[in-house]
Design an enzyme around this catalytic site. Structure first.
Site, mmCIF file in Angstrom:
data_model
loop_
_atom_site.group_PDB
_atom_site.id
_atom_site.type_symbol
_atom_site.label_atom_id
_atom_site.label_comp_id
_atom_site.label_asym_id
_atom_site.label_seq_id
_atom_site.Cartn_x
_atom_site.Cartn_y
_atom_site.Cartn_z
ATOM 1 N N GLU A 231 0.724 -1.095 -0.246
ATOM 2 C CA GLU A 231 0.175 -0.072 -0.131
ATOM 3 C C GLU A 231 0.718 1.399 0.018
ATOM 4 O O GLU A 231 0.110 2.267 0.054
ATOM 5 C CB GLU A 231 -0.986 -0.080 1.152
ATOM 6 C CG GLU A 231 -1.887 -1.160 1.400
ATOM 7 C CD GLU A 231 -2.913 -1.049 0.085
ATOM 8 O OE1 GLU A 231 -3.288 0.039 -0.410
ATOM 9 O OE2 GLU A 231 -2.924 -2.289 -0.713
ATOM 10 N N ALA A 258 13.580 -5.287 1.762
ATOM 11 C CA ALA A 258 12.875 -4.314 1.368
ATOM 12 C C ALA A 258 12.712 -3.090 2.125
ATOM 13 O O ALA A 258 12.869 -1.932 1.501
ATOM 14 C CB ALA A 258 11.174 -5.078 1.130
ATOM 15 N N GLY A 259 12.612 -3.152 3.351
ATOM 16 C CA GLY A 259 12.782 -1.933 4.204
ATOM 17 C C GLY A 259 14.215 -1.298 4.219
ATOM 18 O O GLY A 259 14.118 -0.096 4.345
ATOM 19 N N ASP A 260 15.254 -2.148 4.030
ATOM 20 C CA ASP A 260 16.428 -1.364 3.958
ATOM 21 C C ASP A 260 16.268 -0.617 2.618
ATOM 22 O O ASP A 260 17.200 0.604 2.367
ATOM 23 C CB ASP A 260 17.506 -2.428 3.716
ATOM 24 C CG ASP A 260 17.643 -3.316 4.862
ATOM 25 O OD1 ASP A 260 17.022 -2.749 6.102
ATOM 26 O OD2 ASP A 260 17.753 -4.431 4.683
#
Length: 319
Positions: A231, A258-260
């Site tokens: 989202e 992905a967060g990195d």
């Protein structure tokens, strides 16, 4: 003050299974380097920004490989030290075609777990403008926790912009209570906080991005950007709240990192003086690229690859 990013963390040897299934049944493993802060360093360097990495390694093959990969990516290693008594940590990572891969750590008593305030005291932060910290290094030991607190203090005194990603690793903490209290306290000292909605459920008791952002803003953080998966992200900057839509993902190959990648987009965007909205949009794009790539940091894009991805018709942010 010179423009540049400094990071601190634990890079580890990464053994990636070459066949799907349980880790003990893997037919073989390929070797790479992993670590949340390490991934951010690689991504930032690939976008042509000056970056250096602070850690402690063992005098072993994994430690030598970390230095080689830092050098290959043009990442400064002037704040890397070596331990005579402790080894570089490493981890096993499974191969999957969907979902999260199995992970198994060999990091207890690692060289990085001995990083202390004395090590931080040797760092001159005046030559940098940004520092990125996560909740992983302070989970390793009492010494590393004290060292990270000192990094916050030194960075603030030197005028650096501080970004902080909770990056929860509950298995590394003495208890959930200590993890919650420490992470939330550290976030209150940051200029930019980057939680995820699942982390919000653990840390603040809600997966509502507005409630998560309000919690950290009220505790002292300047900007809070909550990652909402496909989202996109929800931003609170003190003046307004708004959502930045995510990018379409054709196929999820590996969710690790992905967060990195998202942090890389935020940090480099702000270093390039992009408006916050555009920096978050870049973060969403790099996060999407990461989940479509195998490995923790191999898919992190160059400027050309990032620009091409962001302008493709099938990869534009959803309206």
């Amino acid at each position: 003050m010179s423009e540049g990013l400094i990071l601190a963390g634990e890079p580890m040897g990464l053994l990636i299974a070459q066949s799907e299934g349980s880790l003990d049944s893997a037919s073989g493993y390929s070797l790479a380097v992993a670590g949340a802060e390490f991934n951010v360093a690689v991504g930032t360097a690939r976008l042509h920004h000056r970056v250096t990495y602070m850690t402690k390694l063992g005098k072993d093959p994994f430690g030598k490989r970390v230095i080689r990969v830092l050098n290959e990516n043009g990442i400064g290693n002037e704040f890397v030290s070596f331990s005579d008594e402790h080894k570089t940590g490493f981890m096993l990572k499974g191969k999957v075609n969907k979902g999260d891969p199995d992970i198994f750590y060999f990091r207890a008593g690692s060289a990085a777990s001995t990083i202390s305030p004395a090590d931080v005291g040797k760092i001159d932060m005046r030559n940098y403008s940004y520092i990125h910290l996560t909740g992983i290094l302070p989970a390793l030991s009492d010494e590393t926790r004290a060292a990270v607190y000192l990094m916050f203090d030194k960075a603030r005194a030197a005028g650096l912009t501080i970004s902080f990603d909770p990056n929860l690793r509950p298995q590394l903490w003495p208890s959930l209570k200590i993890m919650r209290e420490t992470i939330n306290d550290m976030a209150s000292h940051a200029d930019i906080v980057l939680p995820g909605i699942a982390e919000g459920k653990i840390l603040v008791g809600s997966d509502d991005p507005k409630k998560i952002n309000d919690f950290y803003r009220q505790n002292g953080a300047g900007i809070v950007i909550t990652k909402c998966g496909a989202e996109g992200a929800f931003v609170t900057d003190g003046n307004e709240n708004y959502k930045v839509e995510g990018y379409k993902v054709r196929q999820i190959i590996d969710t690790v990192g992905a967060g990195d990648g998202f942090a890389v987009g935020i940090i480099t965007g702000l270093m390039e003086n992009l408006p916050l909205y555009e920096a978050v949009k870049r973060g969403n794009a790099i996060g999407a690229i990461q989940v479509m790539s195998r490995g923790d940091n191999e898919g992190l894009p160059t400027p050309e690859e990032l620009a091409n991805f962001m302008k493709q018709d099938d990869c534009v942010g959803r309206k």
